[in-house]
Design a protein around this motif. Structure first.
Motif, PDB file in Angstrom:
ATOM      1  N   PHE A   1       0.823  -1.209   0.000  1.00 20.31           N
ATOM      2  CA  PHE A   1       0.000   0.000   0.000  1.00 20.31           C
ATOM      3  C   PHE A   1       0.858   1.260   0.000  1.00 20.31           C
ATOM      4  O   PHE A   1       0.618   2.187  -0.779  1.00 20.31           O
TER       5      PHE A   1
ATOM      6  N   SER B   1      -5.024  -1.415  -1.460  1.00 19.90           N
ATOM      7  CA  SER B   1      -4.250  -1.202  -2.682  1.00 19.90           C
ATOM      8  C   SER B   1      -4.334  -2.437  -3.571  1.00 19.90           C
ATOM      9  O   SER B   1      -4.567  -3.553  -3.105  1.00 19.90           O
TER      10      SER B   1
ATOM     11  N   TYR C   1      -5.216   2.617  -5.452  1.00 15.30           N
ATOM     12  CA  TYR C   1      -5.660   2.480  -4.064  1.00 15.30           C
ATOM     13  C   TYR C   1      -6.983   3.212  -3.880  1.00 15.30           C
ATOM     14  O   TYR C   1      -7.372   4.056  -4.697  1.00 15.30           O
TER      15      TYR C   1
END
Length: 230
Positions: free
Chosen positions: A93, A132, A146
């Motif tokens: 992420f 994500s 994301y």
């Protein structure tokens, strides 16, 4: 609007988006989890540049992909069949949002993903709200996206590609799984050519707020959707 730090266990009430002027609901506040989640759940999102105060938006119309409108462009289907990229979710992420912030975009001077925004969404990820999707070329991150999952709605924030079509491949793989799993709508917030190619359309803010209310009651959906099966 001056606010203390609010955890994700609490919510506040924003001004009614339907009373906003040119899509701007209010200014100020902070990006603590409870504030940011309160905004998103009420159809509002932060969009600003440093050193401006935080600007909270709820545009009319809203640009979204409805489940029944999603489609994959033919050229991209051919690319996906030949591609050797691997797609994962929630594996990187911080790398994804950092790349989204740093990528150069056509007709954009600078980025709205400020360090403060990065920190806020990384915290939402740690708490299980933000997710994500990554595209990998072997062990190298080639693209991704994301956003925040609220019930049956995914609020897409940004995407990036370091290889041609990498983020589009990641988006297709996610969208297919999301809609097959019961997802109702992917929110792009405002018009983009990328999302238009996948069936994006404008709906009224009133329609969006109604869909948001009707599709964010089932919190169990978040648990069932992630992690994405590899």
């Amino acid at each position: 609007m001056s606010l203390p730090y609010i955890t994700d266990q609490y919510r506040i009430t924003f001004p009614d988006p339907e009373d906003s002027e040119d899509g701007i609901v209010c200014y100020g506040g902070n990006l603590s989890p409870g504030v940011l989640l309160s905004a998103l759940e009420q159809g509002i999102f932060p969009w600003y540049k440093t050193p401006e105060p935080i600007i909270w938006w709820s545009p009319d119309p809203r640009f979204v992909i409805l489940r029944e409108c999603f489609h994959i462009p033919k050229r991209l289907k051919r690319y996906i069949k030949k591609s050797s990229l691997d797609i994962t979710m929630d594996k990187a992420f911080k790398q994804v949002i950092n790349n989204c912030a740093g990528i150069t975009r056509k007709n954009q001077n600078g980025t709205w993903i400020t360090p403060e925004m990065e920190e806020a969404y990384c915290e939402l990820h740690r708490l299980g709200y933000a997710h994500s999707v990554e595209a990998w070329n072997k062990d190298v991150l080639a693209g991704g996206l994301y956003g925040v999952l609220l019930g049956n709605i995914f609020i897409g924030e940004s995407m990036f590609s370091l290889e041609s079509n990498a983020s589009h491949f990641a988006f297709v793989r996610f969208a297919e799984f999301f809609f097959k799993s019961g997802g109702r709508l992917i929110d792009s917030q405002v018009y983009t050519e990328n999302i238009c190619a996948f069936g994006g359309k404008n709906i009224s803010r009133q329609a969006y707020l109604r869909l948001l209310k009707d599709n964010t009651r089932d919190s169990q959906f978040c648990t069932n959707l992630f992690p994405f099966p590899e």
